[in-house]
Design a protein around this motif. Structure first.
Motif, PDB file in Angstrom:
ATOM      1  N   GLU A   1       2.584  17.898   2.526  1.00  0.00           N
ATOM      2  CA  GLU A   1       1.834  16.702   2.148  1.00  0.00           C
ATOM      3  C   GLU A   1       0.340  16.991   2.118  1.00  0.00           C
ATOM      4  N   LEU A   2      -0.310  16.557   1.054  1.00  0.00           N
ATOM      5  CA  LEU A   2      -1.755  16.659   0.908  1.00  0.00           C
ATOM      6  C   LEU A   2      -2.322  15.248   0.925  1.00  0.00           C
ATOM      7  N   GLY A   3      -3.250  14.970   1.864  1.00  0.00           N
ATOM      8  CA  GLY A   3      -3.774  13.622   1.978  1.00  0.00           C
ATOM      9  C   GLY A   3      -5.237  13.592   2.341  1.00  0.00           C
ATOM     10  N   THR A   4      -5.845  12.419   2.148  1.00  0.00           N
ATOM     11  CA  THR A   4      -7.251  12.238   2.478  1.00  0.00           C
ATOM     12  C   THR A   4      -7.469  10.880   3.124  1.00  0.00           C
ATOM     13  N   ILE A   5      -8.429  10.817   4.032  1.00  0.00           N
ATOM     14  CA  ILE A   5      -8.890   9.564   4.615  1.00  0.00           C
ATOM     15  C   ILE A   5     -10.301   9.303   4.103  1.00  0.00           C
ATOM     16  N   GLY A   6     -10.869   8.150   4.490  1.00  0.00           N
ATOM     17  CA  GLY A   6     -12.238   7.836   4.126  1.00  0.00           C
ATOM     18  C   GLY A   6     -12.359   7.131   2.783  1.00  0.00           C
TER      19      GLY A   6
ATOM     20  N   ILE B   1     -13.106 -10.125   2.883  1.00  0.00           N
ATOM     21  CA  ILE B   1     -12.926  -9.166   3.971  1.00  0.00           C
ATOM     22  C   ILE B   1     -14.280  -8.591   4.378  1.00  0.00           C
ATOM     23  N   ALA B   2     -14.336  -8.050   5.592  1.00  0.00           N
ATOM     24  CA  ALA B   2     -15.570  -7.449   6.098  1.00  0.00           C
ATOM     25  C   ALA B   2     -15.204  -6.378   7.114  1.00  0.00           C
ATOM     26  N   GLY B   3     -15.993  -5.304   7.158  1.00  0.00           N
ATOM     27  CA  GLY B   3     -15.791  -4.263   8.146  1.00  0.00           C
ATOM     28  C   GLY B   3     -15.620  -2.873   7.584  1.00  0.00           C
ATOM     29  N   TRP B   4     -15.476  -2.753   6.248  1.00  0.00           N
ATOM     30  CA  TRP B   4     -15.237  -1.430   5.676  1.00  0.00           C
ATOM     31  C   TRP B   4     -16.448  -0.501   5.781  1.00  0.00           C
ATOM     32  N   GLU B   5     -17.617  -1.061   6.090  1.00  0.00           N
ATOM     33  CA  GLU B   5     -18.774  -0.187   6.304  1.00  0.00           C
ATOM     34  C   GLU B   5     -18.604   0.672   7.553  1.00  0.00           C
ATOM     35  N   TYR B   6     -17.614   0.350   8.393  1.00  0.00           N
ATOM     36  CA  TYR B   6     -17.341   1.123   9.607  1.00  0.00           C
ATOM     37  C   TYR B   6     -16.183   2.104   9.430  1.00  0.00           C
ATOM     38  N   GLN B   7     -15.732   2.327   8.203  1.00  0.00           N
ATOM     39  CA  GLN B   7     -14.568   3.178   8.000  1.00  0.00           C
ATOM     40  C   GLN B   7     -14.883   4.647   8.294  1.00  0.00           C
ATOM     41  N   LEU B   8     -13.841   5.432   8.485  1.00  0.00           N
ATOM     42  CA  LEU B   8     -13.974   6.858   8.768  1.00  0.00           C
ATOM     43  C   LEU B   8     -14.554   7.607   7.577  1.00  0.00           C
ATOM     44  N   LYS B   9     -15.138   8.772   7.856  1.00  0.00           N
ATOM     45  CA  LYS B   9     -15.712   9.598   6.805  1.00  0.00           C
ATOM     46  C   LYS B   9     -14.609  10.355   6.045  1.00  0.00           C
ATOM     47  N   ASN B  10     -14.937  10.765   4.829  1.00  0.00           N
ATOM     48  CA  ASN B  10     -13.987  11.504   3.990  1.00  0.00           C
ATOM     49  C   ASN B  10     -13.531  12.797   4.678  1.00  0.00           C
ATOM     50  N   ALA B  11     -12.244  13.031   4.640  1.00  0.00           N
ATOM     51  CA  ALA B  11     -11.679  14.288   5.141  1.00  0.00           C
ATOM     52  C   ALA B  11     -10.298  14.466   4.528  1.00  0.00           C
ATOM     53  N   ALA B  12     -10.029  15.670   4.044  1.00  0.00           N
ATOM     54  CA  ALA B  12      -8.732  15.974   3.436  1.00  0.00           C
ATOM     55  C   ALA B  12      -8.024  17.055   4.245  1.00  0.00           C
ATOM     56  N   GLY B  13      -6.704  17.062   4.151  1.00  0.00           N
ATOM     57  CA  GLY B  13      -5.941  18.059   4.883  1.00  0.00           C
ATOM     58  C   GLY B  13      -4.522  18.171   4.375  1.00  0.00           C
ATOM     59  N   VAL B  14      -3.851  19.207   4.811  1.00  0.00           N
ATOM     60  CA  VAL B  14      -2.461  19.470   4.435  1.00  0.00           C
ATOM     61  C   VAL B  14      -1.599  19.449   5.689  1.00  0.00           C
TER      62      VAL B  14
ATOM     63  N   GLY C   1     -10.352  10.765  12.966  1.00  0.00           N
ATOM     64  CA  GLY C   1     -11.206  11.293  11.912  1.00  0.00           C
ATOM     65  C   GLY C   1     -10.825  12.711  11.537  1.00  0.00           C
ATOM     66  N   GLY C   2     -11.551  13.275  10.578  1.00  0.00           N
ATOM     67  CA  GLY C   2     -11.270  14.625  10.116  1.00  0.00           C
ATOM     68  C   GLY C   2     -11.396  15.645  11.232  1.00  0.00           C
ATOM     69  N   MET C   3     -10.438  16.547  11.321  1.00  0.00           N
ATOM     70  CA  MET C   3     -10.369  17.471  12.445  1.00  0.00           C
ATOM     71  C   MET C   3     -11.607  18.347  12.564  1.00  0.00           C
ATOM     72  N   PHE C   4     -12.159  18.797  11.452  1.00  0.00           N
ATOM     73  CA  PHE C   4     -13.271  19.736  11.492  1.00  0.00           C
ATOM     74  C   PHE C   4     -14.622  19.097  11.172  1.00  0.00           C
ATOM     75  N   LEU C   5     -14.667  17.758  11.090  1.00  0.00           N
ATOM     76  CA  LEU C   5     -15.923  17.077  10.833  1.00  0.00           C
ATOM     77  C   LEU C   5     -16.723  16.924  12.122  1.00  0.00           C
ATOM     78  N   HIS C   6     -18.030  17.129  12.014  1.00  0.00           N
ATOM     79  CA  HIS C   6     -18.900  16.853  13.158  1.00  0.00           C
ATOM     80  C   HIS C   6     -19.162  15.350  13.259  1.00  0.00           C
ATOM     81  N   ASP C   7     -19.462  14.729  12.100  1.00  0.00           N
ATOM     82  CA  ASP C   7     -19.634  13.276  12.046  1.00  0.00           C
ATOM     83  C   ASP C   7     -18.371  12.685  11.432  1.00  0.00           C
ATOM     84  N   LYS C   8     -17.497  12.186  12.273  1.00  0.00           N
ATOM     85  CA  LYS C   8     -16.197  11.706  11.815  1.00  0.00           C
ATOM     86  C   LYS C   8     -16.238  10.268  11.314  1.00  0.00           C
ATOM     87  N   GLY C   9     -17.274   9.531  11.687  1.00  0.00           N
ATOM     88  CA  GLY C   9     -17.390   8.137  11.306  1.00  0.00           C
ATOM     89  C   GLY C   9     -17.968   7.331  12.446  1.00  0.00           C
ATOM     90  N   PRO C  10     -18.322   6.069  12.196  1.00  0.00           N
ATOM     91  CA  PRO C  10     -18.964   5.258  13.236  1.00  0.00           C
ATOM     92  C   PRO C  10     -18.057   4.919  14.409  1.00  0.00           C
TER      93      PRO C  10
END
Length: 322
Positions: free
Chosen positions: A131-136, A157-170, A259-268
């Motif tokens: 499976e190949l997927g992405t968040i953010g 709706i409100a709150g999506w400004e707090y979503q996780l940062k982009n990260a993809a993985g397999v 959040g993304g496993m290798f991200l330093h800034d994963k999100g708020p």
């Protein structure tokens, strides 16, 4: 004499017409070799008027029979599958005003997955998935949820400004299960399966038994194991049954929470997962030669220790074989 010839002619004509009709019917309705499935998950199916935690999932899947010459001696069925889907996660509500309210990270998960399922004569099942997927933002959760709310004239709706940062993985997973018991009258059986998944988006283990009650087929011909297509061209019997599946899952890593496993800034907002999560699933399934219908109710323990509530949602699915 003429009367006898007339009767013979009528009989021959009727036989030819019946043969032609049978041939045409067989030609018009070939045995299915592929299957198209659609599934929708949503907590609104429980009529609770909330967009909470795992709030929406949409999946499109196509399955096809494999080459029968590639089967091992003990293998009775083999199918390939391809799935495209999106899962959407909110906090306890979709109207978040302050970051302190985010008790479960906000994100969507967009993915494509390919799988190979092997079914054996002893009713064991072995499946492999990649499976190949992405968040953010790339997972398009905000756009999809805002669009649905506008179309249905629901609240803003409100709150999506707090979503996780982009990260993809397999991720890669393997699943094995089989039949444990079936009563002589064949209206009750118990099976179980275990699954291991390793990857950048998800890593964990799970084990789950399943109880089925009703008109059930062997596990290599059942809607429950997605195996009604038959590699040898036979037709599976009609099914109608109730099932219950409790599942215990160990969570090693979940990118929709951490959040993304290798991200330093994963999100708020990120959270560490509960290491053990218990799921309970109740459902009904019906299948005939061409059609599959499924309805499910799922509730589970908290994914994050600090979540305000436990969660539940409904699921409906349809399939067509051709």
């Amino acid at each position: 004499m003429i009367h006898n010839l007339y009767n013979v002619g009528r009989a021959v004509t009727s036989t030819l017409l019946l043969f032609s009709f049978s041939y045409f019917l067989g030609f018009a309705q070939p045995l299915p070799r592929a299957e198209l499935n659609f599934r929708s998950d949503n907590d609104l199916y429980l009529f609770n008027k909330q967009d909470q935690y795992y709030t929406n999932g949409i999946f499109l899947n196509i399955r096809k029979v494999a080459d029968s010459t590639r089967l091992s001696p003990k293998e009775v069925n083999r199918l390939w599958g391809l799935t495209v889907g999106q899962k959407m996660y909110n906090a306890y509500t979709a109207q978040i005003r302050y970051i302190e309210e985010v008790d479960r990270p906000i994100t969507a998960y967009l993915f494509v997955a390919a799988d190979l399922d092997r079914y054996f004569a002893n009713e064991s099942v072995l499946s492999f998935t990649i499976e190949l997927g992405t968040i953010g933002q790339r997972a398009l959760g905000r756009q999809f949820q805002e669009g649905i709310h506008k179309v249905l004239n629901l609240y803003d709706i409100a709150g999506w400004e707090y979503q996780l940062k982009n990260a993809a993985g397999v991720d890669a997973s393997v699943r094995y299960g089989g039949l444990l018991y079936r009563n002589p009258a064949r209206w009750l059986d118990l099976s179980a399966h275990a699954e291991a998944i390793l990857g950048l988006n998800h890593t964990g283990l799970s084990v789950a038994p399943t109880l089925r009650l009703g008109r059930v087929n062997p596990l290599y011909q059942s809607v429950y194991t997605s195996s009604r297509l038959q590699v040898h061209g036979t037709t599976a019997n009609r099914e109608l049954f109730f099932y219950y599946t409790p599942q215990l899952r160990f969570v090693g890593y979940d990118a929709t929470l951490q959040g993304g496993m290798f991200l330093h800034d994963k999100g708020p907002v990120t959270h560490s997962p509960s290491r053990w999560v218990l799921y309970n699933q109740f459902g009904f399934a019906y299948a005939n030669r061409a059609i599959t219908l499924r309805m499910q109710y799922i509730f589970y323990s908290k994914e994050v220790p600090g979540m305000f509530f436990r969660h539940r949602y409904g699921s409906i699915g349809m399939g067509y074989r051709f």
